[in-house]
Motif scaffolding. Sequence first.
Motif, PDB file in Angstrom:
ATOM      1  N   PRO A 269       0.816  -1.219   0.000  1.00 22.77           N
ATOM      2  CA  PRO A 269       0.000   0.000   0.000  1.00 22.77           C
ATOM      3  C   PRO A 269       0.852   1.272   0.000  1.00 22.77           C
ATOM      4  O   PRO A 269       2.069   1.212   0.113  1.00 22.77           O
ATOM      5  CB  PRO A 269      -0.790  -0.125   1.305  1.00 22.77           C
ATOM      6  CG  PRO A 269       0.144  -0.864   2.217  1.00 22.77           C
ATOM      7  CD  PRO A 269       0.889  -1.834   1.338  1.00 22.77           C
ATOM      8  N   ASN A 270       0.162   2.410  -0.158  1.00 22.75           N
ATOM      9  CA  ASN A 270       0.760   3.744  -0.026  1.00 22.75           C
ATOM     10  C   ASN A 270       1.881   3.993  -1.032  1.00 22.75           C
ATOM     11  O   ASN A 270       3.005   4.361  -0.676  1.00 22.75           O
ATOM     12  CB  ASN A 270       1.284   3.962   1.403  1.00 22.75           C
ATOM     13  CG  ASN A 270       0.246   3.679   2.452  1.00 22.75           C
ATOM     14  OD1 ASN A 270      -0.927   3.962   2.267  1.00 22.75           O
ATOM     15  ND2 ASN A 270       0.668   3.103   3.569  1.00 22.75           N
ATOM     16  N   VAL A 271       1.557   3.786  -2.295  1.00 21.34           N
ATOM     17  CA  VAL A 271       2.543   3.951  -3.355  1.00 21.34           C
ATOM     18  C   VAL A 271       2.032   4.935  -4.406  1.00 21.34           C
ATOM     19  O   VAL A 271       0.876   4.855  -4.829  1.00 21.34           O
ATOM     20  CB  VAL A 271       2.870   2.606  -4.030  1.00 21.34           C
ATOM     21  CG1 VAL A 271       3.724   2.819  -5.280  1.00 21.34           C
ATOM     22  CG2 VAL A 271       3.584   1.681  -3.060  1.00 21.34           C
ATOM     23  N   THR A 272       2.879   5.847  -4.825  1.00 17.10           N
ATOM     24  CA  THR A 272       2.630   6.711  -5.969  1.00 17.10           C
ATOM     25  C   THR A 272       3.659   6.396  -7.042  1.00 17.10           C
ATOM     26  O   THR A 272       4.865   6.426  -6.771  1.00 17.10           O
ATOM     27  CB  THR A 272       2.728   8.195  -5.588  1.00 17.10           C
ATOM     28  OG1 THR A 272       1.607   8.557  -4.777  1.00 17.10           O
ATOM     29  CG2 THR A 272       2.718   9.083  -6.828  1.00 17.10           C
ATOM     30  N   LEU A 273       3.188   6.078  -8.239  1.00 16.77           N
ATOM     31  CA  LEU A 273       4.055   5.843  -9.392  1.00 16.77           C
ATOM     32  C   LEU A 273       3.852   6.963 -10.399  1.00 16.77           C
ATOM     33  O   LEU A 273       2.716   7.252 -10.783  1.00 16.77           O
ATOM     34  CB  LEU A 273       3.743   4.498 -10.058  1.00 16.77           C
ATOM     35  CG  LEU A 273       3.920   3.209  -9.234  1.00 16.77           C
ATOM     36  CD1 LEU A 273       3.589   1.997 -10.095  1.00 16.77           C
ATOM     37  CD2 LEU A 273       5.333   3.109  -8.686  1.00 16.77           C
ATOM     38  N   SER A 287       6.044   4.022  -0.841  1.00 15.56           N
ATOM     39  CA  SER A 287       7.106   4.694  -1.587  1.00 15.56           C
ATOM     40  C   SER A 287       6.531   5.638  -2.642  1.00 15.56           C
ATOM     41  O   SER A 287       5.368   5.507  -3.043  1.00 15.56           O
ATOM     42  CB  SER A 287       8.009   3.664  -2.287  1.00 15.56           C
ATOM     43  OG  SER A 287       8.681   2.849  -1.351  1.00 15.56           O
ATOM     44  N   ILE A 288       7.365   6.563  -3.083  1.00 12.30           N
ATOM     45  CA  ILE A 288       7.056   7.444  -4.202  1.00 12.30           C
ATOM     46  C   ILE A 288       8.107   7.205  -5.272  1.00 12.30           C
ATOM     47  O   ILE A 288       9.312   7.304  -5.010  1.00 12.30           O
ATOM     48  CB  ILE A 288       7.068   8.922  -3.774  1.00 12.30           C
ATOM     49  CG1 ILE A 288       5.994   9.197  -2.711  1.00 12.30           C
ATOM     50  CG2 ILE A 288       6.858   9.836  -4.978  1.00 12.30           C
ATOM     51  CD1 ILE A 288       6.058  10.592  -2.119  1.00 12.30           C
ATOM     52  N   VAL A 289       7.646   6.883  -6.478  1.00  9.48           N
ATOM     53  CA  VAL A 289       8.543   6.623  -7.602  1.00  9.48           C
ATOM     54  C   VAL A 289       8.208   7.625  -8.708  1.00  9.48           C
ATOM     55  O   VAL A 289       7.047   7.784  -9.087  1.00  9.48           O
ATOM     56  CB  VAL A 289       8.379   5.179  -8.127  1.00  9.48           C
ATOM     57  CG1 VAL A 289       9.326   4.935  -9.302  1.00  9.48           C
ATOM     58  CG2 VAL A 289       8.645   4.171  -7.010  1.00  9.48           C
TER      59      VAL A 289
END
Length: 329
Positions: A269-273, A287-289
């Motif tokens: 969870p809690n991911v921005t791509l 994470s933020i990618v």
Amino acid sequence: MKAIIPVAGTGTKLRPHSYTQPKALIPLANKTVLSIIIDQLKDAGVDEFIFIIGYLGDKIYHYIKDKHSDIIAHFVGQEDRRGVGHAVSLTKDVVKGDEILITLGDTICEYDVSEVLRSPGSLIGVRKVDNPKDFGVAEIDTNGIIESVIEKPNIPKSNMAMVGVYKIAETNMLFDCLEKNIAAGLLSHGEFSITDAIKCMIDNGVTFRSFKVDNWFDAGNKETLLRSNATLLKKIGLEADAAQYQNTVIIPPVSIGKGCSIENSIIGPNVTLGEYTSLNQSIVKNSIVGAYCNLYDIVLEDSLIGSDTSLKGESRSLNIGDNTSIDLG
């Protein structure tokens, strides 16, 4: 009403990302920090903005022209970064005596913007904090009137921090106080602060009322940025359809930019791509990618990855800037 957004800082706490990307343009949830602020103000009826730019200011300029062409945008350069107070002082000729709303470009606050804009007089957003020594602090009476302010006090007399949102009705007085402080060399922690200008205004009889913000999201460093991303993703309730990605599990909340290619991976969870990022045989959570990244055979947790980055192999908690290629195999 004009909105002033200072975005000239170098973002030293977000390096290496801020070497190549202004921190206001770091992706957060499904937008950038700056777009979240602009959209919030636009929804309340603000259509004229003053952006104070400096380091990497061309990227801010082109981003606004590309993504927010519907607003009236002024750009004021701050070549010598000497604090928020100094930055705001440079906007005097653009403000022209109008009321202003100042909101810092690395901070997102949730509050009733329309109500603040409708309210007469000058207001300052505040929120109770556990570490008031790290902020500008306001002493507030029982009627919500701000009696005094001080920037990062050694011995705080209040735990009500100013969150970086200021509605100023008496703009002529504000600029008079800023110019007076700068001429006198009045520095707080090595900078000309907006807090000292507000203190000057209060000393000259201007009344400031406080308003409490519901939430306060800081994009100032990796840890707070990741926490803010997770909170906003949950609040927005973003979901992605795992069926459109081959052999992939998605654990919401996540935000996946357009054009992403994902195979044999677990996201969330809690991911921005960011847009057009490629993942294969990878696990990414909290994470933020950035955009145009290529991740292969890697496990990422609590990581902040810049755009145009290629990563391969092993498990890591990483903080990597743009245009990087790393093989951890």
